[in-house]
Design an enzyme around this catalytic site. Structure first.
Site, PDB file in Angstrom:
ATOM      1  N   CYS A   1       0.937  -1.319  -0.125  1.00 10.37           N
ATOM      2  CA  CYS A   1       0.216  -0.014  -0.051  1.00 10.37           C
ATOM      3  C   CYS A   1       0.919   1.441  -0.061  1.00 10.37           C
ATOM      4  CB  CYS A   1      -0.941  -0.091   1.148  1.00 10.37           C
ATOM      5  SG  CYS A   1      -2.017   1.568   1.284  1.00 10.37           S
TER       6      CYS A   1
ATOM      7  N   CYS B   1      -0.590   3.997   2.211  1.00  9.15           N
ATOM      8  CA  CYS B   1      -0.260   4.077   3.561  1.00  9.15           C
ATOM      9  C   CYS B   1       1.055   4.136   4.004  1.00  9.15           C
ATOM     10  CB  CYS B   1      -0.606   2.476   3.876  1.00  9.15           C
ATOM     11  SG  CYS B   1      -2.350   1.724   3.380  1.00  9.15           S
ATOM     12  N   ASP B   2       2.182   3.792   3.157  1.00  7.83           N
ATOM     13  CA  ASP B   2       3.494   3.624   3.744  1.00  7.83           C
ATOM     14  C   ASP B   2       4.506   4.811   2.849  1.00  7.83           C
ATOM     15  OD1 ASP B   2       2.768   1.688   5.661  1.00  7.83           O
ATOM     16  OD2 ASP B   2       2.890   0.235   4.202  1.00  7.83           O
TER      17      ASP B   2
END
Length: 306
Positions: free
Chosen positions: A134, A137-138
Site C-alpha cells: 500500500c 499507507c506507507d
C-alpha cells in the site's frame, strides 16, 4: 445451536467499527476475527493517515484500541474462522472452525481483501520492514529515497506516480515489454522523469539486513540478473477479496468484490450486509473501511427495527 441478532465476520477496521456501533444499539453483536485478527493494518508499522493521531500510531496498537473499545461497549469478540455459510434463508446458518454452528438474524461480512504477493521467502521476511502492498499507507516513510514498484497495470501506475511525488526515484518492475494500464496512466508514468521502467524483468530476491530492505535482485527475461538499491519495495499486482464463502449467495463483481446497493452496505440477500475491503475495490483504506463498518451497523439496526 447458538442464536445471535448480529454476527460480524472479520476483525479489521470495518468489523470492529460495526461491532462498536451495533453494541451501542444494544444488538449484542458477536464477532469472529478470522485468521488475521486486526486485519491488514497488523502487518504495517506506523500509521500516519488515520485521523486523530497527530504523531501517527502503530498499526497493531490502533487495531487493539478498536477491539478494546468494541469489547468495552459489549461486543462479544471471539477467535475463530468461519468455514461455511448457508445464506439461503433467515436466520442464516454459519459454521465456525468446522464444527460450531451459529444461527444469525443478520450478518455483516467484513472479511477484507488480501494483497497478492510474489511468493518469494524474502518478501515475507521483510514485510513491514520495507515491503508493503500500500503506497498510500506507507509511501510517506520513503520521502526522498529510492523505491521499487512491482506491476504493470493501472494500480501499479497509480502507486508509482504517487510514490514519484515523494521519492527520489521509483523503479517499476514489469514482466512484459508493455504496460497493461490505461493509455492515460501509461502516459503519466512515461512522462514522470523520476520513474524508470525495468521492462521484461521479474524479482528474484528482495535484499536487506536487520534494519530492513536495502535492494532487490532482478532477473531479466533473457536470463541475466542485476541488482538495484532501494529502501522500499511495493507490491501492486492486485488484491483478492475474501468473499469465496459467500459468493454462492451474494452478488459479486468480476473480480470477487461483493456488490452493495448504492451508498448502503446492503447486499442482494435481505439481512446480509458487507463492509470494508471485501466490497471496496477502489480505496481500501482503514478510514474508509471503518466508515463502511459504521454504515453496515446502522443498516443492520434499521433492518431489525423495521
Amino acid at each position: 445451536m447458538e442464536t445471535v441478532k448480529c454476527l460480524i465476520i472479520g476483525g479489521g477496521p470495518a468489523g470492529y467499527t460495526a461491532a462498536i456501533y451495533t453494541s451501542r444499539a444494544d444488538l449484542s453483536p458477536v464477532l469472529y476475527e478470522g485468521i488475521q485478527p486486526g486485519g491488514q493494518l497488523t502487518t504495517t508499522t506506523e500509521v500516519e493517515n488515520f485521523p486523530g493521531f497527530e504523531n501517527g500510531i502503530d498499526g497493531n496498537q490502533l487495531m487493539a484500541a478498536m477491539k478494546a473499545q468494541a469489547v468495552r461497549l459489549g461486543a462479544d469478540i471471539r477467535n475463530g474462522l468461519v468455514t461455511s455459510a448457508d445464506l439461503s434463508s433467515r436466520p442464516f446458518k454459519i459454521t465456525v472452525d468446522g464444527d460450531k454452528e451459529i444461527s444469525a438474524e443478520t450478518l455483516v461480512i467484513a472479511t477484507g481483501a488480501s494483497a497478492k504477493y510474489l511468493g518469494i521467502p524474502s518478501e515475507e521476511k521483510f514485510r513491514g520492514m520495507g515491503v508493503s502492498a500500500c503506497a498510500t499507507c506507507d509511501g510517506f516513510f520513503y520521502r526522498k529515497k529510492d523505491v521499487a514498484v512491482v506491476g504493470g497495470g493501472d494500480t501499479a501506475c497509480e502507486e508509482a506516480t504517487y510514490l514519484a511525488s515523494l521519492c527520489r526515484k521509483v523503479y517499476m518492475i514489469v514482466r512484459r515489454d508493455v504496460l497493461r494500464a490505461s493509455a492515460a496512466m501509461q502516459d503519466k508514468v512515461k512522462n514522470t522523469p523520476n520513474i524508470e521502467i525495468l521492462w521484461n524483468c521479474s524479482t528474484e530476491e528482495i535484499l536487506g539486513d536487520a534494519s530492513g530492505v536495502t535492494g532487490a535482485r532482478i532477473a531479466r527475461k533473457d536470463g541475466g540478473t542485476f541488482e538495484i538499491a532501494v529502501d522500499g519495495f511495493f507490491l501492486a499486482i492486485g488484491h483478492h477479496p475474501n468473499s469465496e464463502l459467500f459468493s454462492q449467495w451474494v452478488n459479486v463483481d468480476g473480480t470477487g468484490y461483493i456488490i452493495t446497493e448504492g451508498k448502503t452496505s446492503r447486499t442482494n440477500v435481505e439481512g446480509v450486509f458487507a463492509a470494508g475491503d471485501v466490497q471496496d475495490p477502489s480505496y481500501r483504506q482503514a478510514v474508509t473501511a471503518a466508515a463502511s463498518g459504521c454504515r453496515a451497523a446502522m443498516d443492520v439496526e434499521k433492518f431489525l427495527n423495521r
